[in-house]
Write an enzyme that holds these catalytic residues in place. Structure first.
Site, PDB file in Angstrom:
ATOM      1  N   ALA A  89       1.271   3.960  -3.101  1.00  0.00           N
ATOM      2  CA  ALA A  89       1.045   5.397  -2.909  1.00  0.00           C
ATOM      3  C   ALA A  89       2.225   6.203  -3.446  1.00  0.00           C
ATOM      4  CB  ALA A  89       0.828   5.701  -1.426  1.00  0.00           C
ATOM      5  N   LYS A  90       3.446   5.754  -3.132  1.00  0.00           N
ATOM      6  CA  LYS A  90       4.644   6.434  -3.626  1.00  0.00           C
ATOM      7  C   LYS A  90       4.713   6.342  -5.151  1.00  0.00           C
ATOM      8  CE  LYS A  90       7.216   8.132  -1.230  1.00  0.00           C
ATOM      9  NZ  LYS A  90       7.169   9.504  -0.641  1.00  0.00           N
TER      10      LYS A  90
ATOM     11  N   ASP B  79       0.834  -1.212   0.000  1.00  0.00           N
ATOM     12  CA  ASP B  79       0.000   0.000   0.000  1.00  0.00           C
ATOM     13  C   ASP B  79       0.866   1.259   0.000  1.00  0.00           C
ATOM     14  OD1 ASP B  79      -2.243  -1.547  -0.023  1.00  0.00           O
ATOM     15  OD2 ASP B  79      -2.682  -1.326   2.114  1.00  0.00           O
ATOM     16  N   TYR B  80       1.928   1.250   0.815  1.00  0.00           N
ATOM     17  CA  TYR B  80       2.837   2.400   0.890  1.00  0.00           C
ATOM     18  C   TYR B  80       3.551   2.615  -0.445  1.00  0.00           C
ATOM     19  CZ  TYR B  80       7.160   4.905   1.958  1.00  0.00           C
ATOM     20  OH  TYR B  80       8.213   5.788   1.930  1.00  0.00           O
ATOM     21  N   LEU B  81       4.076   1.541  -1.016  1.00  0.00           N
ATOM     22  CA  LEU B  81       4.822   1.656  -2.271  1.00  0.00           C
ATOM     23  C   LEU B  81       3.901   2.034  -3.432  1.00  0.00           C
ATOM     24  CD1 LEU B  81       7.281  -1.369  -1.931  1.00  0.00           C
ATOM     25  CD2 LEU B  81       7.804   1.070  -1.682  1.00  0.00           C
TER      26      LEU B  81
END
Length: 209
Positions: free
Chosen positions: A125-126, A121-123
């Site tokens: 978003a990035k 999810d973080y990657l």
């Protein structure tokens, strides 16, 4: 002196960026803060601030700003709101404000977020923020470091468009790399990965095209 807005100035890496800019002969840091306590903290170190919140309107934060360093992060708590949508808001505001350069602190793995189960999810978003920046008309540099450590920096890195290996890097060296990327002649409209290595940061930038 160019005014540089540091988004994420209150974070561990952001504070190092502000310190480097403060000692630079080329740049004047403007720390983006969310509250009075943060404002007072920077004021005590003779650093200018502007109030802004990535979950709200940010257009006013780029007034009289020449360049932007985006080093904000939600720490995994508000990945979509901050790491993705907040970054996209800052990019759009920078387009409107005719910012000369936008330096993005991204993350290794943001090119293929689907490969990570834990950080997907973080990657993602990035990745979405990076792609939005690439498709804008802004001059940019996207820096994707490996795992961040709090050790003392060496001033040296290993870098490539894609390193094809995992590794870590100090926040000191990441901050130095981001500040070096602010210069007009440095790594324009490119994306690259960095981990600890043996190449002096200035030397690395001589070969990044």
């Amino acid at each position: 002196m160019e005014n540089v807005l540091v988004v994420g100035a209150t974070g561990t890496t952001g504070k190092k960026i502000v310190q480097l800019l403060k000692t630079s002969q080329y740049f004047e840091p403007i720390a983006m803060v969310r509250n009075e306590h943060q404002h007072v903290e920077f004021l005590a170190h003779d650093v200018k601030t502007i109030f802004g919140d990535l979950e709200k309107e940010v257009l006013r934060t780029v007034k009289n700003i020449d360049k932007v360093v985006f080093a904000a992060g939600s720490g995994g708590k508000k990945v979509k709101a901050v790491d993705q949508d907040g970054a996209i808001k800052m990019i759009d505001a920078s387009i409107t404000g005719k910012i000369k350069k936008f330096v993005m602190l991204s993350s290794m793995g943001a090119d293929q977020p689907e490969k990570s189960e834990v950080l997907r999810d973080y990657l993602k978003a990035k990745h979405n923020a990076d792609e939005h920046l690439k498709s804008s008309n802004l001059n940019y540099t996207i820096v994707r470091p490996g795992s961040l450590t709090n050790k003392v920096g060496s001033g040296k890195i290993k870098f490539a468009k894609s390193l094809n290996e995992q590794g870590d890097i100090t926040r000191d060296d990441v901050a130095q790399t981001l500040v070096r990327a602010l210069h007009d002649d440095a790594a324009n409209k490119v994306t690259f990965e960095i981990i600890k290595g043996d190449t002096l940061i200035d030397k690395a930038f001589e070969t990044i095209v």
